[in-house]
Design a protein around this motif. Structure first.
Motif, PDB file in Angstrom:
ATOM      1  N   PRO A   1       0.823  -1.213   0.000  1.00 52.93           N
ATOM      2  CA  PRO A   1       0.000   0.000   0.000  1.00 52.93           C
ATOM      3  C   PRO A   1       0.856   1.261   0.000  1.00 52.93           C
ATOM      4  CG  PRO A   1      -0.038  -1.072   2.143  1.00 52.93           C
ATOM      5  CD  PRO A   1       0.626  -2.033   1.208  1.00 52.93           C
ATOM      6  N   GLY A   2       0.400   2.276  -0.737  1.00 52.86           N
ATOM      7  CA  GLY A   2       1.108   3.548  -0.777  1.00 52.86           C
ATOM      8  C   GLY A   2       0.864   4.357   0.478  1.00 52.86           C
ATOM      9  N   THR A   3       1.423   5.555   0.499  1.00 52.43           N
ATOM     10  CA  THR A   3       1.290   6.408   1.691  1.00 52.43           C
ATOM     11  C   THR A   3      -0.168   6.714   2.006  1.00 52.43           C
ATOM     12  OG1 THR A   3       3.425   7.448   1.216  1.00 52.43           O
ATOM     13  CG2 THR A   3       1.941   8.615   2.705  1.00 52.43           C
ATOM     14  N   ALA A   4      -0.950   7.095   0.995  1.00 57.50           N
ATOM     15  CA  ALA A   4      -2.359   7.422   1.209  1.00 57.50           C
ATOM     16  C   ALA A   4      -3.126   6.217   1.738  1.00 57.50           C
ATOM     17  CB  ALA A   4      -2.986   7.919  -0.092  1.00 57.50           C
ATOM     18  N   ALA A   5      -2.825   5.035   1.175  1.00 56.79           N
ATOM     19  CA  ALA A   5      -3.504   3.817   1.626  1.00 56.79           C
ATOM     20  C   ALA A   5      -3.139   3.482   3.071  1.00 56.79           C
ATOM     21  CB  ALA A   5      -3.154   2.653   0.702  1.00 56.79           C
ATOM     22  N   GLU A   6      -1.855   3.633   3.403  1.00 52.04           N
ATOM     23  CA  GLU A   6      -1.412   3.354   4.774  1.00 52.04           C
ATOM     24  C   GLU A   6      -2.108   4.283   5.764  1.00 52.04           C
ATOM     25  OE1 GLU A   6       0.123   1.025   6.057  1.00 52.04           O
ATOM     26  OE2 GLU A   6       1.694   0.222   4.771  1.00 52.04           O
ATOM     27  N   LEU A   7      -2.211   5.583   5.403  1.00 57.31           N
ATOM     28  CA  LEU A   7      -2.894   6.542   6.270  1.00 57.31           C
ATOM     29  C   LEU A   7      -4.364   6.184   6.415  1.00 57.31           C
ATOM     30  CD1 LEU A   7      -1.314   9.908   5.057  1.00 57.31           C
ATOM     31  CD2 LEU A   7      -0.932   8.764   7.244  1.00 57.31           C
ATOM     32  N   SER A   8      -4.989   5.733   5.326  1.00 56.53           N
ATOM     33  CA  SER A   8      -6.397   5.348   5.373  1.00 56.53           C
ATOM     34  C   SER A   8      -6.602   4.123   6.256  1.00 56.53           C
ATOM     35  CB  SER A   8      -6.909   5.058   3.955  1.00 56.53           C
ATOM     36  OG  SER A   8      -6.822   6.209   3.142  1.00 56.53           O
ATOM     37  N   LEU A   9      -5.702   3.142   6.128  1.00 55.18           N
ATOM     38  CA  LEU A   9      -5.792   1.947   6.970  1.00 55.18           C
ATOM     39  C   LEU A   9      -5.633   2.318   8.445  1.00 55.18           C
ATOM     40  CD1 LEU A   9      -3.639  -0.588   4.886  1.00 55.18           C
ATOM     41  CD2 LEU A   9      -6.129  -0.524   5.093  1.00 55.18           C
ATOM     42  N   GLY A  10      -4.689   3.224   8.710  1.00 54.70           N
ATOM     43  CA  GLY A  10      -4.483   3.672  10.087  1.00 54.70           C
ATOM     44  C   GLY A  10      -5.697   4.406  10.628  1.00 54.70           C
ATOM     45  N   ALA A  11      -6.331   5.225   9.776  1.00 56.99           N
ATOM     46  CA  ALA A  11      -7.521   5.964  10.200  1.00 56.99           C
ATOM     47  C   ALA A  11      -8.678   5.014  10.508  1.00 56.99           C
ATOM     48  CB  ALA A  11      -7.936   6.958   9.113  1.00 56.99           C
ATOM     49  N   VAL A  12      -8.856   3.991   9.666  1.00 53.29           N
ATOM     50  CA  VAL A  12      -9.919   3.006   9.904  1.00 53.29           C
ATOM     51  C   VAL A  12      -9.674   2.258  11.214  1.00 53.29           C
ATOM     52  CG1 VAL A  12     -10.959   0.858   9.069  1.00 53.29           C
ATOM     53  CG2 VAL A  12     -10.476   2.713   7.465  1.00 53.29           C
ATOM     54  N   ALA A  13      -8.427   1.823  11.408  1.00 53.90           N
ATOM     55  CA  ALA A  13      -8.077   1.107  12.642  1.00 53.90           C
ATOM     56  C   ALA A  13      -8.275   2.000  13.860  1.00 53.90           C
ATOM     57  CB  ALA A  13      -6.631   0.626  12.571  1.00 53.90           C
ATOM     58  N   GLY A  14      -7.873   3.267  13.735  1.00 52.88           N
ATOM     59  CA  GLY A  14      -8.042   4.207  14.848  1.00 52.88           C
ATOM     60  C   GLY A  14      -9.501   4.441  15.176  1.00 52.88           C
ATOM     61  N   ALA A  15     -10.342   4.538  14.151  1.00 51.16           N
ATOM     62  CA  ALA A  15     -11.773   4.756  14.364  1.00 51.16           C
ATOM     63  C   ALA A  15     -12.410   3.563  15.073  1.00 51.16           C
ATOM     64  CB  ALA A  15     -12.458   5.000  13.021  1.00 51.16           C
ATOM     65  N   ILE A  16     -12.075   2.352  14.628  1.00 52.34           N
ATOM     66  CA  ILE A  16     -12.632   1.152  15.267  1.00 52.34           C
ATOM     67  C   ILE A  16     -12.151   1.048  16.712  1.00 52.34           C
ATOM     68  CG2 ILE A  16     -12.731  -1.367  15.186  1.00 52.34           C
ATOM     69  CD1 ILE A  16     -12.345  -1.194  12.170  1.00 52.34           C
ATOM     70  N   ALA A  17     -10.874   1.354  16.932  1.00 56.36           N
ATOM     71  CA  ALA A  17     -10.316   1.294  18.284  1.00 56.36           C
ATOM     72  C   ALA A  17     -11.033   2.278  19.209  1.00 56.36           C
ATOM     73  CB  ALA A  17      -8.813   1.587  18.252  1.00 56.36           C
ATOM     74  N   GLN A  18     -11.365   3.471  18.702  1.00 56.61           N
ATOM     75  CA  GLN A  18     -12.060   4.476  19.507  1.00 56.61           C
ATOM     76  C   GLN A  18     -13.427   3.977  19.972  1.00 56.61           C
ATOM     77  OE1 GLN A  18     -11.328   7.494  20.795  1.00 56.61           O
ATOM     78  NE2 GLN A  18      -9.225   7.255  20.102  1.00 56.61           N
ATOM     79  N   ILE A  19     -14.128   3.290  19.095  1.00 58.98           N
ATOM     80  CA  ILE A  19     -15.463   2.779  19.434  1.00 58.98           C
ATOM     81  C   ILE A  19     -15.393   1.862  20.655  1.00 58.98           C
ATOM     82  CG2 ILE A  19     -17.376   1.319  18.636  1.00 58.98           C
ATOM     83  CD1 ILE A  19     -16.808   2.368  15.799  1.00 58.98           C
ATOM     84  N   PHE A  20     -14.342   1.067  20.723  1.00 50.45           N
ATOM     85  CA  PHE A  20     -14.221   0.089  21.811  1.00 50.45           C
ATOM     86  C   PHE A  20     -13.610   0.678  23.082  1.00 50.45           C
ATOM     87  CE2 PHE A  20     -14.639  -2.731  18.169  1.00 50.45           C
ATOM     88  CZ  PHE A  20     -15.446  -3.746  18.678  1.00 50.45           C
ATOM     89  N   THR A  21     -12.843   1.749  22.961  1.00 44.71           N
ATOM     90  CA  THR A  21     -12.078   2.229  24.123  1.00 44.71           C
ATOM     91  C   THR A  21     -12.514   3.583  24.667  1.00 44.71           C
ATOM     92  OG1 THR A  21     -10.403   3.238  22.668  1.00 44.71           O
ATOM     93  CG2 THR A  21     -10.038   0.963  23.346  1.00 44.71           C
ATOM     94  N   ILE A  22     -13.426   4.282  23.990  1.00 43.75           N
ATOM     95  CA  ILE A  22     -13.782   5.628  24.446  1.00 43.75           C
ATOM     96  C   ILE A  22     -14.441   5.659  25.829  1.00 43.75           C
ATOM     97  CG2 ILE A  22     -16.080   5.802  23.399  1.00 43.75           C
ATOM     98  CD1 ILE A  22     -15.277   8.688  22.575  1.00 43.75           C
ATOM     99  N   PRO A  23     -15.152   4.604  26.282  1.00 42.28           N
ATOM    100  CA  PRO A  23     -15.692   4.661  27.648  1.00 42.28           C
ATOM    101  C   PRO A  23     -14.629   4.922  28.705  1.00 42.28           C
ATOM    102  CG  PRO A  23     -16.758   2.898  26.442  1.00 42.28           C
ATOM    103  CD  PRO A  23     -15.649   3.402  25.569  1.00 42.28           C
ATOM    104  N   VAL A  24     -13.446   4.347  28.526  1.00 41.72           N
ATOM    105  CA  VAL A  24     -12.364   4.575  29.490  1.00 41.72           C
ATOM    106  C   VAL A  24     -11.946   6.042  29.462  1.00 41.72           C
ATOM    107  CG1 VAL A  24     -10.030   3.929  30.182  1.00 41.72           C
ATOM    108  CG2 VAL A  24     -11.565   2.205  29.223  1.00 41.72           C
TER     109      VAL A  24
END
Length: 332
Positions: free
Chosen positions: A113-136
């Protein structure tokens, strides 16, 4: 066996554990700054009650907290905060591994994956992680902004949030702002590349101090760009200010309008000093400890693997010995 053995690599979950551990250590060092920036971000200028204190600056906040609660006051809510750091980082690495695996399994996308794709993958992972961890994060913010006479533990604070008018959904307050804030790394990277082209045009290999300077500047620009959302998110997750008479905010847009009415545009950038300082220190400490933490975990897991192999071999030898002694004499 001949030849050199392949260097051991961490599995995805082992990398997540190592990354989370490094993040916890880095955030533990700068936790007082995290506490102070939260207190600065939730207060509304010239609006206080009998149980609230107005802070003029980072040092003023530190001095008043120490005078009122002692040094331990600078670490109020640290257990919940570090739990949040650990869970967020672990969840990020875990989900990043999953989304990247799905990406790599597709035949319709370029590889690697190129730079844009890597950033997009990171953003998706970060968004999913937030859903599970924001209560803390919500509970920690509440703990950090509690008046000293009403200090509560992590679970008690969580129960307070659930018992409010929002119910269980209150544990996900500020989720929209958190999801938008996953663009912060993309802004940091984009600013880094742009500043590199401007300040070090045509230079491919940067000196360490040059790379650090660009990293610090790009991180600062990303923080400035997203600070209003950071302030709004903290306002959503904390107790409402005295002027709201106990009425919680319903959206980060409502928080921003309230701050603009009371303090003007500058209010959206309150606490930016410790916010930037904390970000730079955490990032610097994390980069300093990252490789060492991974090396430690490689050695640790290699030790466990060798221990398991020795135990297995001992079991096999013992079983073989038992079988040999139990054979009839004619078969020995």
């Amino acid at each position: 066996m001949t030849g050199q053995s392949k260097p051991m690599r961490l599995s995805p979950w082992q990398s997540a554990v190592a990354g989370a551990t490094g993040a916890v250590l880095a955030n533990a060092v700068v936790y007082p700054l995290d506490l102070v920036k939260t207190k600065l971000q939730v207060q509304v200028k010239n609006e206080s009650s009998d149980d609230t204190v107005q802070y003029k600056s980072t040092m003023d906040a530190i001095n008043k907290i120490v005078d009122s609660e002692g040094v331990s006051g600078l670490y109020s809510g640290i257990a919940g905060s570090l739990l949040g750091v650990a869970s967020t980082n672990f969840a990020y690495f875990y989900w990043y591994t999953i989304v990247r695996t799905i990406y790599m399994a597709s035949d319709k996308v370029p590889k690697p994956p190129g730079t844009a794709a890597e950033l997009s993958l990171g953003a998706v992972a970060g968004a999913i992680a937030q859903i599970f961890t924001i209560p803390v994060s919500v509970i920690t913010t509440r703990q950090q902004t509690q008046p000293k006479e009403d200090k509560r533990g992590f679970w008690e604070t969580g129960k307070e949030v659930v018992d409010s008018e929002d119910g269980v959904s209150g544990l996900w307050r500020g989720l929209k702002a958190s999801l938008i804030l996953v663009v912060n790394p993309a802004i940091t990277y984009g600013a880094y590349q742009r500043l590199k082209d401007i300040l070090f045009a045509g230079k491919n290999n940067l000196k360490p101090w040059e790379a650090f300077l660009l990293g610090a500047l790009s991180k600062s620009l990303a923080t400035i760009a997203t600070q209003p959302l950071i302030v709004a998110k903290v306002g959503l997750q904390s107790r409402p200010p005295p002027g709201r008479e106990g009425k919680p905010f319903k959206s980060f847009g409502e928080v921003m309008r309230y701050i603009l009415d009371k303090e003007g545009p500058i209010g959206l950038f309150k606490g930016i000093g410790p916010q930037i300082t904390k970000g730079l220190l955490v990032q610097g400490l994390l980069m300093m400890t990252k490789e060492r933490m991974e090396l430690f975990f490689i050695m640790f897991f290699a030790y466990l693997r060798n221990l398991k192999e020795k135990k297995l071999q001992k079991t096999i030898d013992s079983a073989a010995s038992t079988a040999k002694t139990s054979l009839p004499a004619t078969l020995k």
